[in-house]
Design an enzyme around this catalytic site. Structure first.
Site, mmCIF file in Angstrom:
data_model
loop_
_atom_site.group_PDB
_atom_site.id
_atom_site.type_symbol
_atom_site.label_atom_id
_atom_site.label_comp_id
_atom_site.label_asym_id
_atom_site.label_seq_id
_atom_site.Cartn_x
_atom_site.Cartn_y
_atom_site.Cartn_z
ATOM 1 N N THR A 80 54.349 -5.429 0.356
ATOM 2 C CA THR A 80 53.351 -4.972 -0.615
ATOM 3 C C THR A 80 52.623 -6.181 -1.211
ATOM 4 O O THR A 80 51.398 -6.189 -1.299
ATOM 5 C CB THR A 80 54.021 -4.144 -1.737
ATOM 6 O OG1 THR A 80 54.650 -3.006 -1.139
ATOM 7 C CG2 THR A 80 53.012 -3.683 -2.768
ATOM 8 N N THR A 257 58.849 -20.158 -8.379
ATOM 9 C CA THR A 257 59.955 -20.806 -7.665
ATOM 10 C C THR A 257 60.311 -19.983 -6.436
ATOM 11 O O THR A 257 60.477 -18.768 -6.528
ATOM 12 C CB THR A 257 61.178 -20.938 -8.592
ATOM 13 O OG1 THR A 257 60.779 -21.667 -9.747
ATOM 14 C CG2 THR A 257 62.326 -21.654 -7.899
ATOM 15 N N CYS A 356 57.690 6.257 -0.198
ATOM 16 C CA CYS A 356 56.927 5.941 -1.397
ATOM 17 C C CYS A 356 56.224 7.168 -1.962
ATOM 18 O O CYS A 356 55.809 7.165 -3.101
ATOM 19 C CB CYS A 356 55.890 4.861 -1.094
ATOM 20 S SG CYS A 356 56.545 3.606 -0.018
#
Ligand SMILES: *Cc1c(COP(=O)(O)O)cnc(C)c1O
Length: 412
Positions: A80, A257, A356
Site C-alpha cells: 500500500t 529508520t 480489504c
C-alpha cells in the site's frame, strides 16, 4: 443441519491472496536483526554499519531478482505504501510544476491504487479508469486510446487479487515506449508505467527489463514474508517526490529508520518464492484443476469467475493469463459470507473477494467490472491455495462445501 463431519484438525488455509504465514526460513534470517545487529543503519559506529551493510546486501540481492540497479529499490512498509509512493510521487512532481497531470488505470485495481487516484482527483489530477473484458483482462488499445498530451502515469496491476487474471504488462509497456518515443521528439511529457505486483511476486517473473515498467510495487506478506514490508522499484531518471519526509533515508525518498529485520525478511521471502516458483506453479495448477473439476461435478450451477481455464496444451500460455493458486466461484442462491462462516466452523479459511472490502457488504468492484450482477458478486467465494495446501485438504473442502451448499439450498 450442518453435515455431521468432524471439523478438520489442520487449519485448511485457502486465503493466501489475503496474506501468507511467514516462512520459518524467513523468521530465521531475521532473527539476528532484532537484538544482536540492532543498530540504527545511519549510525557511524560498528553496530550501525553492520545494519547498514545488511540493508545494502539485501538491496543487491533484490536488484538481481528484479534485474535492476540496487539504487533503484526503495524499501517500504508494505505494498500500500509502495503504491501510494509511486502514484503520489509521480503526480506531485508534476503538480509542483503547476501542471495538471492525467493518470490512466483500470477498474479492477486494488483499493491502494483506486483510493490514491480518488484522492488525487482532489489535487487537480484527472483520472481515467479503463474497463476490462469478461475474463478480467485490460485491452492495450483501450489504454492507448485514453492517452492525452497531459498523461504522465499509467498504473495497471500485474495480477488481480480477486480473480487471478494476469495483465499484459509487457505489451502495455511496449505501447507506452512507442508513445514516449514520439513525445521525446515533440518535447512532450514522458509517460511512466507502474505495476502493482503484490499478487504476482510469488509466482511470476519480476524482471523489470522484460516487463518494461518504470515502477513496480511488491509486498512481503503475500510471499511468506513479514507483514508491513515491501518495496518500490523506481527506474533511474523517473522524476519523483517523496510522500514521507524526515531523516532522508532511502535516498530521501522514504524517510524513517529502516525496518532492518523486515528488509532482511522481505529479501529472504522474495529469494525463496522466486527460486521455487516454477515448480510450485505446476503443483498448484494441478491442485487447482482438480479442485475445480470436483466443484463442477459436485455443486450444480457453480460458475468460475475470472479467466476461464483453457484446455490448451500450451502450459506457458496458461500461465500468462491466470495465477495458478486462485479460484473464485459464484454459487447461485448462496451468500458468500454465509458460506464462509460455515466453512470456518470446519476449520477452512476462505474469502469473499478481497479482504480489504469484506467488512462492507458492497459487491466486489472487480466482479462488477467483469460484468457480474451484484447478486452473482455476493454469491462469490474465493479460494487461494499456498505452499501448505494438499490434495487431501481440497478433497475435504469439496466434501464440506458440497454438503453445506446442498443443505442451504434445501432450506430456500
Ligand atoms: C495485498 C495487496 C495490496 C496491499 O498490500 P499491503 O501489504 O496490504 O499494503 C496491494 N495490491 C494488491 C494486488 C494486493 O493483493
Amino acid at each position: 443441519m450442518l453435515p455431521s463431519v468432524k471439523p478438520s484438525k489442520k487449519l485448511i488455509y485457502l486465503d493466501h491472496a489475503a496474506t501468507t504465514p511467514t516462512d520459518p526460513r524467513v523468521v530465521a534470517a531475521m532473527a539476528p536483526y532484532w537484538n544482536q545487529v540492532f543498530g540504527n543503519p545511519s549510525s557511524l559506529y560498528k553496530q550501525g554499519r553492520m545494519a547498514s551493510d545488511a540493508i545494502s546486501k539485501s538491496r543487491n540481492t533484490v536488484s538481481k531478482i528484479l534485474n535492476c540497479k540496487p539504487q533503484e529499490i526503495i524499501f517500504t512498509a508494505g505494498a500500500t505504501e509502495a503504491i501510494n509512493l509511486a502514484i503520489f510521487g509521480v503526480a506531485r512532481n508534476f503538480l509542483a510544476q503547476k501542471k495538471k497531470p492525467h493518470i490512466i488505470s483500470t477498474k479492477i485495481e486494488h483499493h491502494a491504487v483506486l483510493k490514491s487516484l480518488e484522492a488525487l482527483k482532489g489535487e487537480s489530477c484527472s483520472v481515467t479508469l479503463i474497463d476490462v473484458d469478461k475474463d478480467g483482462f485490460v485491452d492495450v488499445k483501450k489504454i492507448e486510446q485514453a492517452i492525452r498530451p497531459e498523461t504522465v502515469l499509467v498504473s495497471v496491476m500485474y495480477a488481480n487479487n480477486e480473480i487471478g487474471s494476469i495483465e499484459p504488462i509487457a505489451q502495455i509497456a511496449r505501447m507506452i515506449a512507442r508513445v514516449n518515443e514520439l513525445r521525446i521528439k515533440d518535447k512532450g511529457l514522458r509517460i511512466y508505467f507502474h505495476t502493482d505486483a503484490a499478487q504476482a511476486a510469488g509466482s511470476l517473473d519480476l524482471n523489470v527489463e522484460k516487463l518494461g515498467v518504470d515502477l513496480l510495487s511488491i509486498n512481503g506478506s503475500k510471499i511468506y514474508g513479514p507483514k508491513q514490508t515491501g518495496l518500490l522499484y523506481v527506474r533511474s531518471g523517473v522524476n519523483f517526490k517523496p510522500i514521507i519526509y524526515g531523516g532522508g533515508q532511502e535516498k530521501n525518498l522514504r524517510s524513517g529508520t529502516e525496518n532492518v529485520p523486515g528488509i532482511i525478511g522481505l529479501t529472504k521471502a522474495l529469494e525463496l518464492s522466486q527460486k521455487n516458483r516454477d515448480k510450485e506453479n505446476i503443483r498448484l495448477e494441478k491442485l487447482r484443476n482438480y479442485f475445480l473439476n470436483q466443484l463442477f461435478k459436485k455443486v450444480p450451477n457453480i460458475t468460475l469467475n475470472g479467466p476461464q481455464i483453457s484446455d490448451s496444451k500450451n502450459r506457458e500460455n496458461k500461465y500468462l493469463k491466470r495465477l495458478p493458486n486462485s479460484i473464485n466461484v459464484s454459487i447461485p442462491g448462496i451468500e458468500g459470507e454465509e458460506l464462509l462462516l460455515y466453512l470456518d466452523s470446519y476449520n477452512i479459511a476462505a474469502s469473499t473477494g478481497s479482504a480489504c472490502t469484506s467488512e462492507t457488504t458492497d459487491p466486489s468492484h472487480v466482479l462488477l467490472a467483469i460484468g457480474k450482477s451484484p447478486e452473482d458478486a455476493n454469491n462469490s467465494i474465493r479460494f487461494t491455495m499456498g505452499q501448505a495446501t494438499t490434495k487431501a485438504d481440497l478433497e475435504y473442502v469439496v466434501k464440506i462445501l458440497s454438503s453445506v451448499i446442498y443443505e442451504l439450498r434445501k432450506l430456500r
